[in-house]
Every structure is written in C-alpha cells, then in structure tokens.
Design a protein around this motif. Structure first.
Motif, PDB file in Angstrom:
ATOM      1  N   GLU A  13      10.557 -34.246 -12.375  1.00 60.16           N
ATOM      2  CA  GLU A  13      10.132 -33.569 -13.609  1.00 60.16           C
ATOM      3  C   GLU A  13       8.650 -33.860 -13.879  1.00 60.16           C
ATOM      4  O   GLU A  13       7.861 -32.959 -14.152  1.00 60.16           O
ATOM      5  CB  GLU A  13      11.043 -34.038 -14.763  1.00 60.16           C
ATOM      6  N   LYS A  14       8.283 -35.134 -13.770  1.00 58.50           N
ATOM      7  CA  LYS A  14       6.895 -35.523 -14.041  1.00 58.50           C
ATOM      8  C   LYS A  14       5.941 -34.889 -13.003  1.00 58.50           C
ATOM      9  O   LYS A  14       4.922 -34.303 -13.352  1.00 58.50           O
ATOM     10  CB  LYS A  14       6.790 -37.055 -13.978  1.00 58.50           C
ATOM     11  N   GLY A  15       6.332 -35.013 -11.726  1.00 58.13           N
ATOM     12  CA  GLY A  15       5.448 -34.542 -10.645  1.00 58.13           C
ATOM     13  C   GLY A  15       5.261 -33.029 -10.648  1.00 58.13           C
ATOM     14  O   GLY A  15       4.155 -32.539 -10.411  1.00 58.13           O
ATOM     15  N   LEU A  16       6.318 -32.293 -10.947  1.00 55.47           N
ATOM     16  CA  LEU A  16       6.211 -30.823 -10.872  1.00 55.47           C
ATOM     17  C   LEU A  16       5.703 -30.220 -12.181  1.00 55.47           C
ATOM     18  O   LEU A  16       5.377 -29.036 -12.225  1.00 55.47           O
ATOM     19  CB  LEU A  16       7.555 -30.199 -10.468  1.00 55.47           C
ATOM     20  N   SER A  17       5.635 -31.035 -13.246  1.00 64.99           N
ATOM     21  CA  SER A  17       5.089 -30.538 -14.517  1.00 64.99           C
ATOM     22  C   SER A  17       3.598 -30.847 -14.645  1.00 64.99           C
ATOM     23  O   SER A  17       2.949 -30.399 -15.583  1.00 64.99           O
ATOM     24  CB  SER A  17       5.799 -31.186 -15.713  1.00 64.99           C
ATOM     25  N   PHE A  22       2.660 -33.256  -7.836  1.00 68.67           N
ATOM     26  CA  PHE A  22       2.850 -34.303  -6.830  1.00 68.67           C
ATOM     27  C   PHE A  22       4.325 -34.689  -6.753  1.00 68.67           C
ATOM     28  O   PHE A  22       5.088 -34.498  -7.706  1.00 68.67           O
ATOM     29  CB  PHE A  22       2.011 -35.559  -7.152  1.00 68.67           C
ATOM     30  N   LEU A  23       4.714 -35.237  -5.601  1.00 70.23           N
ATOM     31  CA  LEU A  23       6.022 -35.874  -5.422  1.00 70.23           C
ATOM     32  C   LEU A  23       5.763 -37.086  -4.540  1.00 70.23           C
ATOM     33  O   LEU A  23       4.908 -37.027  -3.649  1.00 70.23           O
ATOM     34  CB  LEU A  23       7.015 -34.925  -4.717  1.00 70.23           C
ATOM     35  N   SER A  24       6.479 -38.174  -4.745  1.00 72.46           N
ATOM     36  CA  SER A  24       6.182 -39.387  -3.990  1.00 72.46           C
ATOM     37  C   SER A  24       6.841 -39.386  -2.614  1.00 72.46           C
ATOM     38  O   SER A  24       8.020 -39.055  -2.470  1.00 72.46           O
ATOM     39  CB  SER A  24       6.660 -40.609  -4.779  1.00 72.46           C
ATOM     40  N   PHE A 243       0.561 -32.306   1.981  1.00 69.02           N
ATOM     41  CA  PHE A 243       0.868 -31.449   0.840  1.00 69.02           C
ATOM     42  C   PHE A 243       1.962 -30.469   1.242  1.00 69.02           C
ATOM     43  O   PHE A 243       2.158 -30.179   2.415  1.00 69.02           O
ATOM     44  CB  PHE A 243      -0.356 -30.608   0.444  1.00 69.02           C
ATOM     45  N   ILE A 244       2.622 -29.916   0.219  1.00 74.76           N
ATOM     46  CA  ILE A 244       3.488 -28.749   0.422  1.00 74.76           C
ATOM     47  C   ILE A 244       2.801 -27.601  -0.322  1.00 74.76           C
ATOM     48  O   ILE A 244       2.427 -27.757  -1.493  1.00 74.76           O
ATOM     49  CB  ILE A 244       4.898 -29.002  -0.146  1.00 74.76           C
ATOM     50  N   GLU A 267      -0.729 -22.794  -4.239  1.00 74.07           N
ATOM     51  CA  GLU A 267      -0.701 -24.043  -5.029  1.00 74.07           C
ATOM     52  C   GLU A 267      -0.089 -25.184  -4.203  1.00 74.07           C
ATOM     53  O   GLU A 267       0.840 -24.988  -3.414  1.00 74.07           O
ATOM     54  CB  GLU A 267       0.104 -23.825  -6.318  1.00 74.07           C
ATOM     55  N   LEU A 268      -0.631 -26.387  -4.435  1.00 78.42           N
ATOM     56  CA  LEU A 268      -0.235 -27.535  -3.616  1.00 78.42           C
ATOM     57  C   LEU A 268       0.612 -28.542  -4.399  1.00 78.42           C
ATOM     58  O   LEU A 268       0.396 -28.755  -5.593  1.00 78.42           O
ATOM     59  CB  LEU A 268      -1.484 -28.276  -3.123  1.00 78.42           C
ATOM     60  N   ILE A 269       1.556 -29.150  -3.697  1.00 78.02           N
ATOM     61  CA  ILE A 269       2.237 -30.351  -4.206  1.00 78.02           C
ATOM     62  C   ILE A 269       1.769 -31.481  -3.294  1.00 78.02           C
ATOM     63  O   ILE A 269       1.984 -31.428  -2.070  1.00 78.02           O
ATOM     64  CB  ILE A 269       3.780 -30.262  -4.097  1.00 78.02           C
ATOM     65  N   HIS A 270       1.132 -32.482  -3.860  1.00 86.59           N
ATOM     66  CA  HIS A 270       0.675 -33.607  -3.033  1.00 86.59           C
ATOM     67  C   HIS A 270       1.869 -34.538  -2.793  1.00 86.59           C
ATOM     68  O   HIS A 270       2.492 -35.001  -3.735  1.00 86.59           O
ATOM     69  CB  HIS A 270      -0.464 -34.346  -3.750  1.00 86.59           C
ATOM     70  N   THR A 271       2.156 -34.831  -1.517  1.00 88.00           N
ATOM     71  CA  THR A 271       3.362 -35.622  -1.235  1.00 88.00           C
ATOM     72  C   THR A 271       3.094 -36.984  -0.586  1.00 88.00           C
ATOM     73  O   THR A 271       3.950 -37.862  -0.645  1.00 88.00           O
ATOM     74  CB  THR A 271       4.329 -34.831  -0.316  1.00 88.00           C
ATOM     75  N   GLU A 272       1.937 -37.152   0.072  1.00 90.81           N
ATOM     76  CA  GLU A 272       1.766 -38.432   0.777  1.00 90.81           C
ATOM     77  C   GLU A 272       0.294 -38.748   1.028  1.00 90.81           C
ATOM     78  O   GLU A 272      -0.500 -37.855   1.280  1.00 90.81           O
ATOM     79  CB  GLU A 272       2.480 -38.370   2.147  1.00 90.81           C
ATOM     80  N   VAL A 273      -0.031 -40.049   0.936  1.00 87.89           N
ATOM     81  CA  VAL A 273      -1.313 -40.538   1.487  1.00 87.89           C
ATOM     82  C   VAL A 273      -0.974 -41.403   2.688  1.00 87.89           C
ATOM     83  O   VAL A 273      -0.022 -42.183   2.644  1.00 87.89           O
ATOM     84  CB  VAL A 273      -2.126 -41.459   0.537  1.00 87.89           C
TER      85      VAL A 273
END
Ligand code: AVI
Length: 311
Positions: A13-17, A22-24, A243-244, A267-273
C-alpha cells in the motif's frame, strides 16, 4: 497480532501509493522467487557466484587461518545452498567449531544441514530457520565467533541501512570476533548490466514475480504481461537498480489493501538496489564502529572481494 501478510499488505500500500512507486526486494523471496534466484546464480552473466566461489576455493585455507580456529562459532546469515561455504568450512578444525547457517527458508535449512552432513560429516552443523535481521540479539555469546555474510547480500541495502546493520552486528560481537563479508566490486557497465538483465530473461521473471506474489497472497489483479523488467547501472556511483515498468496506462486492484493503483505508460516501480563497492565506500560505512578491516581477498579478475573485519 500483526501477521507477515499484514506487513506485506502495508508495505505494498505504501510503496504503490508513493509518487515514486517502490516495492522492497525483501519480498522477492517466496518459494518461486527462491527457485528463480537459484537459477540466476547459475547464469553465465551472473558472475558474482563464480567469483566468490573462486575466492573460497582457492584461498579458503588462508581465509580460515586469518579467522583462526580456537573454539569458534561460525554463523552464516542467509546461508542458501552452502556450496560456496563448504569450500571455506573444510579448512577448519572440526573438533573446535560449530557451524550455524541461518535462513528464512525452512527447506534451505533442511537441505544445507543434510548436505553438510554428507560433505563434512565431522562438522557440527546446527541450522536455524528464521529472519536473521530479527535474530541479531541472539548471537551474543561468550564463545569466539565469526559471522559470514556472503554473496554481496549487503549490496541490497542502502549505505545507511548497511551502516545500521553492521553496527548492530558489531554490538553483539566481542573483541576478537570477526565478520567475513562478500562484496561485489565496482566495475564497468558492460559486465554489471548483463548480470541484472540476462539474455534468458530469468532476472525479469524474478523481478516480475513480485507482482505475481501480490496477486497470489494479497488478491491483486496485476496482468504481468503488461509490465516489464528494467535494470540500470551507474558506474560512477557503483549502483545497479531494478525496476518494473508499466507498458501501458492501467489500473490495478488489490483486495487485501482495499486499494486501486494507477500506472502511467512508462511509469516505474523501483524494486531493488544492488550496490557495488570499493574500499572507500566500505570504510565510510564502517566508520563510527570499532570494526577494523584486517584482510582482503579477491578473485583473479578482481570482480569480487571477501573482507575480514575484526572487533
Ligand atoms: C541477493 N542479491 C545479492 C542479488 C543481487 O545481486 O543483488 C539479488 C539479485 N537481484 C537480481 N539478480 C540477483
């Protein structure tokens, strides 16, 4: 009681809002994610595993000597399949050491314990299933210990998180205890990028599995064919990112969070460093602890390093 599922839902919820979604990467590792990661480790392009294997195979004896083997607890965080670790463990005096692999996956612990019995039958192996982030306090003991944190797992943390994590480990260590850290070194884009964007698309599946996991566990309706994997690498800062990317304008509904999330095309979802290191970066990270870098080992191409820090 807050369950794992609730924590996952809150994170999603936090990451996609967020404005920058981002998602961890912490959530990559369900059963399917673990299997895909094992596949990644066997890919030609994913050089990290082979490089660390070479260091432990060729220099395992020297590393074991540098750690020293009076009565010693060897604790491995995120042990995985143990194939690399065996190359180090075989150089210790089995009378004197206990080996405690810790992994969140129960199956990984069952497998590694059975394999160690077969490979090194004299070694006293006590596998522990659990989340090592939550167990650090339990490592405190009077016996001498070495904490193994291999595979550049530290690289999936930001530098601040890494500083906090090593600081926590430092607090449960006694003078003379050590950490053996495996880290990927900064190198050029033509080597790093293919490791995170492999030609068979396994890393893409690994990344997109995060959306599938949301569908499976939280009742999401992601159409994963409408998203794609993207890997970037900035050689100057030494950071690879995953990213996704949304292929189209779309909206996704997730039952468990009772939310709907809109994505613009591109649009990007950041998933990993996946951080790459040099000694300056690592010195800045351990600054403020009394950890001292004592030994450095590298593979013949100098792609990867294993460092021993003592308190
Ligand atoms: C577990 N970790 C160190 C891997 C890495 O290289 O960052 C995870 C991974 N992500 C994509 N490929 C592998």
């Amino acid at each position: 009681m807050i369950t794992e599922k609730t924590l996952f839902a809150q994170h999603v919820e936090k990451g996609l809002s967020s404005t920058q979604k981002f998602l961890s990467s912490m959530y990559f590792y369900d059963k399917k994610g673990e299997a895909l990661f094992r596949e990644i480790m066997n890919l030609e392009e994913y050089y990290l595993t082979d490089c660390e294997m070479e260091i432990l195979r060729v220099q395992g004896n020297e590393i074991a000597k540098a750690i020293g083997d009076e009565p010693l607890d060897i604790i491995e965080l995120g042990a995985g399949d143990g194939i690399k670790t065996k190359e180090l463990l075989k150089h210790f005096d089995f009378e004197n050491v206990t080996y405690s692999p810790i992994d969140i996956s129960e199956q990984a612990i069952i497998d590694i314990t059975a394999k160690m019995k077969e490979w090194l039958p004299q070694l006293n192996t006590k596998g522990i299933c659990g989340d090592y982030f939550k167990m650090i306090g339990d490592f405190k003991s009077d016996r001498k210990k070495v904490i193994l944190f291999l595979g550049s797992n530290l690289g999936n943390m930001t530098d601040d998180q890494a500083r906090g994590f090593l600081g926590q480990l430092h607090q449960v260590m006694n003078t003379g205890d050590s950490i053996l850290l495996g880290l990927d070194l900064i190198k050029s884009e033509d080597i790093v990028l293919p490791a995170y964007s492999d030609s068979k698309g396994v890393t893409a599946q690994f990344n997109l599995n995060l959306l599938e996991r949301i569908n499976r566990e939280l009742g999401g309706d992601f159409d994963t064919s409408q998203f794609e994997h993207l890997a970037t690498y900035n050689e100057k800062e030494g950071i690879a990112k995953s990213f996704i990317r949304s292929k189209t304008d779309q909206t996704v509904i997730i039952k468990e969070t009772e939310g709907s999330y809109s994505f613009k095309k591109g649009e990007l979802i950041h998933t990993e460093v996946s951080r790459k290191y040099d000694l300056d970066i690592i010195r800045k990270i351990i600054d403020g602890t009394s950890l001292q870098l004592k030994y450095q080992f590298t593979d013949h191409r100098q792609y990867f390093t294993n460092l021993i820090f003592t308190k």
